[in-house]
Design an enzyme around this catalytic site. Structure first.
Site, short mmCIF file in Angstrom:
data_model
loop_
_atom_site.label_atom_id
_atom_site.label_comp_id
_atom_site.label_asym_id
_atom_site.label_seq_id
_atom_site.Cartn_x
_atom_site.Cartn_y
_atom_site.Cartn_z
N LYS A 34 0.84 -1.21 0.00
CA LYS A 34 0.00 0.00 0.00
C LYS A 34 0.88 1.26 0.00
CE LYS A 34 -2.04 -1.23 3.88
NZ LYS A 34 -1.40 -2.53 4.17
N ARG A 109 -10.25 -0.31 8.44
CA ARG A 109 -9.77 -1.68 8.71
C ARG A 109 -10.76 -2.52 9.48
NH1 ARG A 109 -3.50 -2.25 9.35
NH2 ARG A 109 -3.00 -0.20 8.64
N ARG A 148 11.85 -5.27 5.15
CA ARG A 148 11.50 -3.86 4.89
C ARG A 148 12.38 -2.91 5.69
NH1 ARG A 148 5.50 -1.78 5.55
NH2 ARG A 148 5.67 -2.79 7.56
N ARG A 181 10.90 -1.02 11.24
CA ARG A 181 9.74 -0.69 12.09
C ARG A 181 9.65 -1.66 13.27
NH1 ARG A 181 4.53 0.31 8.31
NH2 ARG A 181 3.62 -1.11 9.84
N ARG A 192 -0.62 -9.14 13.28
CA ARG A 192 -1.16 -8.23 12.24
C ARG A 192 -1.84 -9.02 11.12
NH1 ARG A 192 4.19 -5.28 10.92
NH2 ARG A 192 3.06 -4.27 9.22
P1 AP5 Z 1 4.77 -1.55 1.95
O1 AP5 Z 1 4.44 -0.77 0.75
O2 AP5 Z 1 5.50 -0.91 3.06
O3 AP5 Z 1 3.48 -2.35 2.49
P2 AP5 Z 1 2.16 -1.83 3.21
O4 AP5 Z 1 1.01 -2.49 2.54
O5 AP5 Z 1 2.17 -0.35 3.32
O6 AP5 Z 1 2.37 -2.55 4.60
P3 AP5 Z 1 2.25 -1.97 6.09
O7 AP5 Z 1 3.03 -2.92 6.97
O8 AP5 Z 1 2.62 -0.53 6.16
O9 AP5 Z 1 0.77 -2.15 6.35
P4 AP5 Z 1 0.11 -2.19 7.71
O10 AP5 Z 1 -1.28 -2.11 7.30
O11 AP5 Z 1 0.46 -3.35 8.56
O12 AP5 Z 1 0.78 -0.98 8.50
P5 AP5 Z 1 0.29 0.48 8.80
O13 AP5 Z 1 1.45 1.37 8.85
O14 AP5 Z 1 -0.84 0.83 7.92
O15 AP5 Z 1 5.61 -2.84 1.42
C1 AP5 Z 1 6.07 -3.83 2.33
C2 AP5 Z 1 7.47 -4.32 1.89
O16 AP5 Z 1 7.35 -5.02 0.66
C3 AP5 Z 1 8.47 -3.20 1.63
O17 AP5 Z 1 9.72 -3.63 2.03
C4 AP5 Z 1 8.41 -2.98 0.11
O18 AP5 Z 1 9.62 -2.49 -0.42
C5 AP5 Z 1 8.10 -4.39 -0.38
N1 AP5 Z 1 7.28 -4.42 -1.58
C6 AP5 Z 1 6.23 -3.61 -1.89
N2 AP5 Z 1 5.69 -3.96 -3.08
C7 AP5 Z 1 6.40 -5.04 -3.50
C8 AP5 Z 1 6.33 -5.86 -4.66
N3 AP5 Z 1 5.40 -5.66 -5.62
N4 AP5 Z 1 7.20 -6.89 -4.78
C9 AP5 Z 1 8.16 -7.11 -3.81
N5 AP5 Z 1 8.28 -6.36 -2.70
C10 AP5 Z 1 7.41 -5.33 -2.55
O19 AP5 Z 1 -0.30 0.31 10.26
C11 AP5 Z 1 0.56 0.02 11.36
C12 AP5 Z 1 -0.24 -0.16 12.62
O20 AP5 Z 1 -0.95 1.07 12.93
C13 AP5 Z 1 -1.34 -1.22 12.58
O21 AP5 Z 1 -0.84 -2.51 12.83
C14 AP5 Z 1 -2.28 -0.71 13.68
O22 AP5 Z 1 -1.77 -1.02 14.95
C15 AP5 Z 1 -2.23 0.80 13.49
N6 AP5 Z 1 -3.26 1.27 12.54
C16 AP5 Z 1 -3.07 1.82 11.32
N7 AP5 Z 1 -4.24 2.09 10.71
C17 AP5 Z 1 -5.21 1.66 11.58
C18 AP5 Z 1 -6.63 1.63 11.51
N8 AP5 Z 1 -7.29 2.04 10.44
N9 AP5 Z 1 -7.29 1.13 12.59
C19 AP5 Z 1 -6.65 0.69 13.68
N10 AP5 Z 1 -5.30 0.67 13.80
C20 AP5 Z 1 -4.59 1.15 12.75
MG MG Z 2 2.30 1.04 4.88
#
Ligand code: AP5
Ligand code: MG
Ligand code: ZN
Length: 237
Positions: A34, A109, A148, A181, A192
Site C-alpha cells: 500500500k 480496517r 522492509r 519498524r 497483524r
Molecule cells: P509496503 O508498501 O510498506 O506495504 P504496506 O502495505 O504499506 O504494509 P504496512 O506494513 O505498512 O501495512 P500495515 O497495514 O500493517 O501498517 P500500517 O502502517 O498501515 O511494502 C512492504 C514491503 O514489501 C516493503 O519492504 C516494500 O519495499 C516491499 N514491496 C512492496 N511492493 C512489492 C512488490 N510488488 N514486490 C516485492 N516487494 C514489494 O499500520 C501500522 C499499525 O498502525 C497497525 O498494525 C495498527 O496497529 C495501526 N493502525 C493503522 N491504521 C489503523 C486503523 N485504520 N485502525 C486501527 N489501527 C490502525
Molecule cells: Mg504502509
C-alpha cells in the site's frame, strides 16, 4: 476492468475526472505494498496521502497523548481502538489539502470504521471513487515485512532484496535514514496478519457490494503493480 465496479459508478467518476481529482482507498494486508504504491500514485496524480499507520508513528515519535495510547497497540500488532482512529481521520479529511483528492492508506480496517467513513463522506460531501485491493498471498508477506526498511523522515518503504535504495541506508526521496519498524518482528507480524484476516478482509465484500472495488495482483514487480492500477482506474497520466 473488474466487474466489481458498476457502469453507473464509472460514469459518475469519469464526470468528476474532468475536474481531475480522485478519492481512493488503498486496501491490502500488512506488507501488500500500500505504502509503496501510494508514493507512485501521489507523484503521478498529485493526491494527498493519508496513512493512519504513518500518522500514529509520527504521534509516537512526538510523544503526544494519542501517540502514547497508540504505541501499546501498534507494538503488539493490534489495531488502535476505532474511536481513536476514526477521530484522527475525521480531522484529517476535513483539511484543505484533501479537497483535491486523497489516498487513504490503511483505513478503514474494521466494518465499524467503514461505516463511520461512509457517514463522514456524507457530512463532508466526499465521493469515494475506488477501493484498490492489492492482493498478495499470506506466505509472501512475512518475507516482505522482515526485509522492509522505512525512511525515518518521509515514511517511504524499501526492501533489502526487492526494492533497494540507491544509497544503502538512505532514502532516495529525502535522504533520510532508514530503519526497521518496531512492529516488523515475527510476533507482531503474526498478530497483524491474523487481525487482517479476521477484521479487515471482510471489507472486500463490503466495497464489492458498493461497486467500487478494483482487484489488483500485488505479486508482480512494483512497477507492474502500478501499471495495473493505472490501467484499471483508467485516468490518464
Ligand atoms: P509496503 O508498501 O510498506 O506495504 P504496506 O502495505 O504499506 O504494509 P504496512 O506494513 O505498512 O501495512 P500495515 O497495514 O500493517 O501498517 P500500517 O502502517 O498501515 O511494502 C512492504 C514491503 O514489501 C516493503 O519492504 C516494500 O519495499 C516491499 N514491496 C512492496 N511492493 C512489492 C512488490 N510488488 N514486490 C516485492 N516487494 C514489494 O499500520 C501500522 C499499525 O498502525 C497497525 O498494525 C495498527 O496497529 C495501526 N493502525 C493503522 N491504521 C489503523 C486503523 N485504520 N485502525 C486501527 N489501527 C490502525
Ligand atoms: Mg504502509
Ligand atoms: Zn524519505
Amino acid at each position: 476492468m473488474s466487474q466489481s465496479v458498476t457502469i453507473e459508478h464509472l460514469i459518475s467518476t469519469s464526470k468528476r475526472r474532468d475536474t481531475s481529482y480522485m478519492n481512493i482507498i488503498l486496501f491490502g494486508a500488512p506488507g501488500a505494498g500500500k505504502g509503496t504504491q501510494a508514493v507512485e500514485l501521489v507523484k503521478n496524480y498529485h493526491l494527498t496521502h493519508i496513512s493512519t499507520g504513518e500518522m500514529f508513528r509520527n504521534a509516537i515519535a512526538n510523544q503526544t497523548a494519542m501517540g502514547k495510547v497508540a504505541n501499546s497497540y501498534i507494538t503488539k500488532g493490534e489495531l488502535v481502538p476505532d474511536e481513536v482512529t476514526v477521530g484522527l481521520v475525521k480531522e484529517r479529511l476535513a483539511q484543505e489539502d484533501c479537497k483535491n483528492g486523497f489516498i487513504l492508506d490503511g483505513f478503514p480496517r474494521t466494518l465499524h470504521q467503514a461505516r463511520c467513513l461512509d457517514k463522514l463522506c456524507l457530512e463532508l460531501n466526499i465521493q469515494l471513487d475506488f477501493v484498490i485491493d492489492i492482493e498478495v498471498p499470506m506466505n509472501a508477506l512475512m518475507e516482505r515485512l522482515s526485509g522492509r526498511r522505512v525512511c525515518k523522515v518521509c515514511g517511504a518503504s524499501y526492501h533489502i532484496l526487492f526494492n533497494q535504495p540507491k544509497v544503502a541506508g538512505e532514502c532516495d526521496i529525502c535522504h533520510g535514514p532508514l530503519y526497521t519498524r518496531k512492529d516488523d518482528n515475527k510476533e507482531s507480524v503474526a498478530v497483524r496478519l491474523n487481525t487482517y484476516q479476521e477484521q479487515t478482509k471482510p471489507l472486500i465484500e463490503y466495497y464489492k457490494n458498493k461497486g467500487i472495488l478494483l482487484e489488483i495482483n500485488g505479486q508482480q514487480e512494483i512497477n507492474d503493480v502500478f501499471q495495473d492500477i493505472v490501467n484499471k482506474i483508467g485516468v490518464n497520466l
